[in-house]
Structure formats: C-alpha cells, structure tokens
Motif scaffolding. Structure first.
Motif, PDB file in Angstrom:
ATOM      1  N   GLY A  45       0.807  -1.210   0.000  1.00 13.11           N
ATOM      2  CA  GLY A  45       0.000   0.000   0.000  1.00 13.11           C
ATOM      3  C   GLY A  45       0.842   1.264   0.000  1.00 13.11           C
ATOM      4  O   GLY A  45       0.492   2.256  -0.662  1.00 13.11           O
ATOM      5  N   LYS A  46       1.959   1.255   0.728  1.00 19.86           N
ATOM      6  CA  LYS A  46       2.835   2.430   0.773  1.00 19.86           C
ATOM      7  C   LYS A  46       3.404   2.723  -0.607  1.00 19.86           C
ATOM      8  O   LYS A  46       3.425   3.877  -1.051  1.00 19.86           O
ATOM      9  N   LEU A  47       3.843   1.686  -1.290  1.00 22.53           N
ATOM     10  CA  LEU A  47       4.384   1.883  -2.635  1.00 22.53           C
ATOM     11  C   LEU A  47       3.292   2.296  -3.615  1.00 22.53           C
ATOM     12  O   LEU A  47       3.528   3.111  -4.510  1.00 22.53           O
ATOM     13  N   SER A  48       2.090   1.752  -3.451  1.00 18.58           N
ATOM     14  CA  SER A  48       0.981   2.141  -4.321  1.00 18.58           C
ATOM     15  C   SER A  48       0.696   3.628  -4.185  1.00 18.58           C
ATOM     16  O   SER A  48       0.409   4.321  -5.179  1.00 18.58           O
ATOM     17  N   ALA A  49       0.783   4.143  -2.949  1.00 18.04           N
ATOM     18  CA  ALA A  49       0.571   5.569  -2.727  1.00 18.04           C
ATOM     19  C   ALA A  49       1.659   6.405  -3.392  1.00 18.04           C
ATOM     20  O   ALA A  49       1.460   7.594  -3.675  1.00 18.04           O
ATOM     21  N   MET A  50       2.806   5.776  -3.675  1.00 19.17           N
ATOM     22  CA  MET A  50       3.901   6.442  -4.378  1.00 19.17           C
ATOM     23  C   MET A  50       3.869   6.130  -5.873  1.00 19.17           C
ATOM     24  O   MET A  50       4.837   6.353  -6.583  1.00 19.17           O
ATOM     25  N   ARG A  51       2.749   5.531  -6.319  1.00 18.88           N
ATOM     26  CA  ARG A  51       2.496   5.244  -7.737  1.00 18.88           C
ATOM     27  C   ARG A  51       3.396   4.136  -8.279  1.00 18.88           C
ATOM     28  O   ARG A  51       3.797   4.132  -9.438  1.00 18.88           O
ATOM     29  N   VAL A  52       3.684   3.165  -7.411  1.00 19.54           N
ATOM     30  CA  VAL A  52       4.442   1.982  -7.803  1.00 19.54           C
ATOM     31  C   VAL A  52       3.641   0.761  -7.352  1.00 19.54           C
ATOM     32  O   VAL A  52       3.303   0.632  -6.177  1.00 19.54           O
ATOM     33  N   GLU A  53       3.342  -0.135  -8.291  1.00 16.19           N
ATOM     34  CA  GLU A  53       2.551  -1.320  -7.989  1.00 16.19           C
ATOM     35  C   GLU A  53       3.454  -2.551  -7.923  1.00 16.19           C
ATOM     36  O   GLU A  53       4.188  -2.853  -8.864  1.00 16.19           O
ATOM     37  N   ILE A  54       3.406  -3.239  -6.785  1.00 12.58           N
ATOM     38  CA  ILE A  54       4.175  -4.468  -6.617  1.00 12.58           C
ATOM     39  C   ILE A  54       3.266  -5.518  -5.992  1.00 12.58           C
ATOM     40  O   ILE A  54       2.175  -5.216  -5.504  1.00 12.58           O
ATOM     41  N   GLY A  55       3.740  -6.767  -5.990  1.00 10.39           N
ATOM     42  CA  GLY A  55       2.979  -7.847  -5.374  1.00 10.39           C
ATOM     43  C   GLY A  55       3.505  -8.181  -3.991  1.00 10.39           C
ATOM     44  O   GLY A  55       4.675  -7.930  -3.680  1.00 10.39           O
ATOM     45  N   ARG A  56       2.656  -8.766  -3.171  1.00 12.62           N
ATOM     46  CA  ARG A  56       3.058  -9.129  -1.814  1.00 12.62           C
ATOM     47  C   ARG A  56       4.245 -10.079  -1.828  1.00 12.62           C
ATOM     48  O   ARG A  56       5.105 -10.029  -0.940  1.00 12.62           O
ATOM     49  N   ARG A  57       4.317 -10.953  -2.811  1.00  7.29           N
ATOM     50  CA  ARG A  57       5.408 -11.930  -2.872  1.00  7.29           C
ATOM     51  C   ARG A  57       6.747 -11.283  -3.217  1.00  7.29           C
ATOM     52  O   ARG A  57       7.782 -11.952  -3.181  1.00  7.29           O
ATOM     53  N   GLU A  58       6.724  -9.998  -3.553  1.00  2.46           N
ATOM     54  CA  GLU A  58       7.973  -9.283  -3.831  1.00  2.46           C
ATOM     55  C   GLU A  58       8.501  -8.542  -2.600  1.00  2.46           C
ATOM     56  O   GLU A  58       9.461  -7.783  -2.692  1.00  2.46           O
ATOM     57  N   ILE A  59       7.889  -8.810  -1.438  1.00  2.35           N
ATOM     58  CA  ILE A  59       8.274  -8.193  -0.177  1.00  2.35           C
ATOM     59  C   ILE A  59       8.788  -9.263   0.787  1.00  2.35           C
ATOM     60  O   ILE A  59       8.192 -10.335   0.921  1.00  2.35           O
ATOM     61  N   LEU A  60       9.897  -8.968   1.457  1.00  2.00           N
ATOM     62  CA  LEU A  60      10.394  -9.823   2.529  1.00  2.00           C
ATOM     63  C   LEU A  60      10.905  -8.924   3.641  1.00  2.00           C
ATOM     64  O   LEU A  60      11.945  -8.285   3.500  1.00  2.00           O
ATOM     65  N   THR A  61      10.169  -8.843   4.733  1.00  2.00           N
ATOM     66  CA  THR A  61      10.590  -8.035   5.867  1.00  2.00           C
ATOM     67  C   THR A  61      11.360  -8.903   6.861  1.00  2.00           C
ATOM     68  O   THR A  61      11.256 -10.138   6.848  1.00  2.00           O
ATOM     69  N   SER A  62      12.099  -8.253   7.743  1.00  2.00           N
ATOM     70  CA  SER A  62      12.804  -9.026   8.765  1.00  2.00           C
ATOM     71  C   SER A  62      11.815  -9.697   9.717  1.00  2.00           C
ATOM     72  O   SER A  62      12.141 -10.725  10.320  1.00  2.00           O
TER      73      SER A  62
END
Length: 267
Positions: free
Chosen positions: A58-75
C-alpha cells in the motif's frame, strides 16, 4: 563504471534507498518501470519489521508503484520463518515487542503470542521496531529473558532514516534489553545472511546471479558480502563513500541513488 552482467535478480532495501519516511526518493517510479521493462525479478528485503507486507504494498501504491506481496520480505517475515524451522510453533509462547509487521508473521506461522497482561512464562522474546515502545514492554521483555526465554531480534539497526533525520531503530531496543539482562540476542536481519538466503530462495537464483542494493555498509553491504552476492551502495541513506576505506569489506559498486542505478541497468 563497471557494467552489470549476468543479473538474474535484485534484492533491494527500502528505507534510505526508495524513501525517507513517507517521502519517496527521486527516480522511484522510473526505477521500478525499468525493472518491469527489463523483466528483472526482485525482492524488496528490509530490516524494518514495523509494518506488514500488505502495508508496504500500500505504501508503494501511494507512491504510484505497484508491486505484489510476494515481492516483499521483511525481517519480521524472515524471523517468523527462521523460528518456525526451529521451534514447534503451536507449543511456543512468544513475547513480542513490535508492530503488526512482526506480530502478524509470527501468528501466521502458528506461534502463541503473549499479551501485555499475561505473566508467561514466555519461551521466546522477539523484538522488532516498535513505534509504541514503552517502559512496561521493556520490563516485561527483560523479565522473560531473565527467566530463561530465548532472545531474538528481527534486526539490529540502531537507527532508522526518516524525513526528520535518523531515529532510534530496533538495535537501540535490543541494546537496552541486553544492558538490563546481560543476554545478547540472535538477530535475523542483515547483516546476518539469513534474510538474503531466504530472498535468494524466493528469486530461485544462485548467489552469483543476484545483486543487493542498500544504503548501509554495516547491514546491507556486509550481509551481501557474507552471503556471497554482489552489492551496490547507494548514498541516499546512512553510509557515506568515505566510510569504506575504514572497513575490511566493500560494496561492488557505489552509486549516488536509484536514478544512477536505473541508468546503469539500462546500459
């Protein structure tokens, strides 16, 4: 500048690389447009465990960048996976300091999370960045550790870049608990190679075909070196180029920011 060759994927830090706080850094949209155009897979791997993967999307979407959840890995996600491989989740009681980005992955893996009023005992204390940290949370965690609970940190970053400057990070919380208990935590995030190894598995790539991008020499770059992957230090966050000669390791490349990185990828 050396030309990038044989790239099968990127592992990209977020704080200090893509944004400061809620302020996108220049070139963000063009950078991701280039990754999509080149069909270059990536994992956004961050030591920040304060929010969930969905919130990062959602944060990236607000910055006009669309990504998928599977492209995220948090600690936080990396910590939950690591612990689930070592403890029977449904029988392991965890006292967690941290936000939804740490607590939700632990719940998703089946761990039993203790609430503030629950006296325990806890089997594990796990600490991630907690923006509502208070005295009671520190006291509860310290007492559980003193009683024998295993002590883990999602990451050891002592500072967090923001639009206001460098704020205390989870490493500051870990330092306080270590001072109070005499116990050092096991940390899962960078510079430990664990989160990078998990990102490599998500990309399905060998280490030699992946490049890590980060703004911190002591976490992003050192973690990449320990994992055996090439790295780019961008100078838009914590570390400076003049810091490198004092170290016994170094990034493969140093670049001003993601705008320069975008130009290099297009060559």
């Amino acid at each position: 500048m050396q030309v990038f060759t044989d790239i099968g994927g990127l592992i990209i830090d977020m704080d200090g690389v893509l944004w400061h706080g809620d302020q996108a850094l220049p070139g963000l949209e063009a950078f991701f447009a280039t990754l999509r155009e080149l069909q270059l897979p990536f994992v956004l791997a961050t030591n920040n465990a304060s929010i969930t993967a969905e919130q990062y999307v959602g944060k990236l979407s607000a910055m006009r960048v669309e990504i998928g959840r599977r492209e995220i890995l948090t600690s936080g996600m990396a910590t939950a996976l690591y612990l689930s491989e070592r403890y029977p989740a449904s029988h392991t009681r965890v006292y967690a300091i941290g936000g939804a980005g740490l607590r939700q992955p632990l719940r998703d893996k089946g761990f039993v999370l203790l609430e503030e009023h629950d006296p325990g005992p806890a089997d594990l204390v796990v600490s991630g960045l907690d923006k509502t940290l208070n005295w009671d949370k520190l006291c509860n965690a310290a007492l559980h550790i003193q009683a024998g609970a295993g002590f883990y940190g999602s990451n050891g970053d002592v500072t967090l870049p923001s639009e206001r400057g460098f704020l205390p990070g989870n490493g500051a919380t870990l330092a306080a608990l270590t001072a109070a208990t005499g116990v050092m935590p096991i940390t899962i995030g960078k510079p430990a190679p664990i989160i990078y190894q998990q990102a490599l598995a998500l990309l399905g790539q060998a280490p030699e075909r992946v490049i890590a991008i980060g703004d911190r020499l002591d976490t992003d770059i050192l973690g990449a070196v320990r994992t055996g992957i090439r790295s780019v230090l961008v100078l838009s966050g914590i570390s400076r180029e003049e810091d490198i000669p004092r170290l016994d390791y170094a990034p493969t490349w140093v670049m001003r920011d993601i705008r320069e990185l975008t130009e290099a990828l297009r060559r």
